[in-house]
Design an enzyme around this catalytic site. Structure first.
Site, PDB file in Angstrom:
ATOM      1  CG  HIS A 102      -0.311  -0.207   2.756  1.00 52.81           C
ATOM      2  ND1 HIS A 102      -0.015  -1.600   3.092  1.00 52.81           N
ATOM      3  CD2 HIS A 102      -0.017   0.772   3.463  1.00 52.81           C
ATOM      4  CE1 HIS A 102       0.783  -1.294   4.246  1.00 52.81           C
ATOM      5  NE2 HIS A 102       0.578   0.014   4.492  1.00 52.81           N
ATOM      6  CG  HIS A 104       0.665   5.328   4.295  1.00 51.06           C
ATOM      7  ND1 HIS A 104      -0.335   5.185   5.314  1.00 51.06           N
ATOM      8  CD2 HIS A 104       1.565   4.133   4.558  1.00 51.06           C
ATOM      9  CE1 HIS A 104       0.082   4.077   6.223  1.00 51.06           C
ATOM     10  NE2 HIS A 104       0.943   3.533   5.622  1.00 51.06           N
TER      11      HIS A 104
HETATM   12  P1  5GP Z   1       1.424   0.454   7.479  1.00 53.62           P
HETATM   13  O1  5GP Z   1       1.755   0.540   9.024  1.00 53.62           O
HETATM   14  O2  5GP Z   1       1.539  -0.978   7.069  1.00 53.62           O
HETATM   15  O3  5GP Z   1       2.473   1.033   6.692  1.00 53.62           O
HETATM   16  O4  5GP Z   1       0.121   1.194   7.087  1.00 53.62           O
HETATM   17  C1  5GP Z   1      -0.923   0.305   7.375  1.00 53.62           C
HETATM   18  C2  5GP Z   1      -2.212   1.277   7.394  1.00 53.62           C
HETATM   19  O5  5GP Z   1      -3.459   0.667   7.453  1.00 53.62           O
HETATM   20  C3  5GP Z   1      -2.213   1.773   8.870  1.00 53.62           C
HETATM   21  O6  5GP Z   1      -1.963   3.468   8.498  1.00 53.62           O
HETATM   22  C4  5GP Z   1      -3.667   1.573   9.291  1.00 53.62           C
HETATM   23  O7  5GP Z   1      -4.343   2.702  10.020  1.00 53.62           O
HETATM   24  C5  5GP Z   1      -4.291   1.291   8.199  1.00 53.62           C
HETATM   25  N1  5GP Z   1      -5.411   0.139   8.455  1.00 53.62           N
HETATM   26  C6  5GP Z   1      -5.129  -1.331   9.332  1.00 53.62           C
HETATM   27  N2  5GP Z   1      -6.078  -1.592   9.362  1.00 53.62           N
HETATM   28  C7  5GP Z   1      -7.278  -0.961   8.622  1.00 53.62           C
HETATM   29  C8  5GP Z   1      -8.618  -1.172   8.179  1.00 53.62           C
HETATM   30  O8  5GP Z   1      -8.989  -2.160   8.605  1.00 53.62           O
HETATM   31  N3  5GP Z   1      -9.294  -0.297   7.566  1.00 53.62           N
HETATM   32  C9  5GP Z   1      -8.666   1.167   6.917  1.00 53.62           C
HETATM   33  N4  5GP Z   1      -9.159   1.666   6.456  1.00 53.62           N
HETATM   34  N5  5GP Z   1      -7.165   1.066   7.210  1.00 53.62           N
HETATM   35  C10 5GP Z   1      -6.479   0.241   7.931  1.00 53.62           C
END
Ligand code: 5GP
Ligand code: ZN
Length: 139
Positions: A102, A104
Site C-alpha cells: 500500500h 500512504h
Molecule cells: P503500514 O503500517 O503497514 O504502513 O500501514 C497500514 C495502514 O493501514 C495503517 O495506517 C492503518 O491505520 C491502516 N489500516 C489498518 N487496518 C485498517 C482497516 O481495517 N481499514 C482501513 N481503512 N485502514 C486500516
C-alpha cells in the site's frame, strides 16, 4: 487475481469489511486510512495481493503508483495542507503493519512534527558511491 483470505486489505477489496472508498478500477483501490495522521490520509493498493515491494510484479506496482498520483492531486485540492508525502513501508523494521502493498498519501503541515522527517546531513561521498555500486549490481 491473487488474494489472501487472512489479509485485511484483501477483505476490503472483496467488500467483506467496510471502508471509505475513494476510487477503484480493475487493478487498484484507494480508500481512507482508518487511523489518519491528518485529514485526507488515505491508502492506495493494488487489488491483487502482494505482501511487499520485493514480491510485487511491476504492473501491479505501476498501477498503484498511477493511482497514487491521481489521488494525491485530489487530496491536495480537497484539504488544506502545506505538502503531501507518499509513503510506502516494507517489512516490520520499516514500520509495515499490514502485509499487502500500500502507498500512504499523507497531507502535511509545516510544523506537524511527524517523525519520518529527518534533518538533511551531507553523507560521505565515497561511502555513497560504494553503496550506489552495490545497489546497481541488483538492477
Ligand atoms: P503500514 O503500517 O503497514 O504502513 O500501514 C497500514 C495502514 O493501514 C495503517 O495506517 C492503518 O491505520 C491502516 N489500516 C489498518 N487496518 C485498517 C482497516 O481495517 N481499514 C482501513 N481503512 N485502514 C486500516
Ligand atoms: Zn491482501
Amino acid at each position: 487475481m491473487a488474494s489472501d483470505p487472512n489479509c485485511i486489505f484483501c477483505k476490503i477489496v472483496a467488500g467483506e469489511i467496510p471502508s471509505f472508498k475513494l476510487y477503484e478500477d480493475d487493478e487498484t483501490l484507494a480508500f481512507m486510512d482508518i487511523n489518519p495522521v491528518h485529514d485526507g490520509h488515505c491508502l492506495v493498493i493494488p487489488k491483487a495481493h502482494s505482501p511487499n515491494v520485493m514480491e510485487i510484479g511491476p504492473e501491479d506496482f505501476a498501477a498503484a503508483a498511477r493511482l497514487a498520483a491521481k489521488v494525491a492531486k485530489a487530496v491536495n485540492a480537497a484539504v488544506s495542507c502545506d505538502g503531501i508525502n507518499l509513503m510506502q513501508a516494507n517489512g516490520e523494521g520499516a514500520g509495515q503493519s499490514v502485509g499487502h502493498v500500500h502507498l500512504h498519501i499523507i497531507p502535511r503541515q509545516k510544523a506537524d512534527g511527524l517523525l519520518f522527517n529527518w534533518e538533511p546531513k551531507p553523507g560521505e561521498r565515497g561511502h555513497i558511491a560504494s553503496v550506489a555500486a552495490r545497489i546497481r549490481e541488483f538492477l
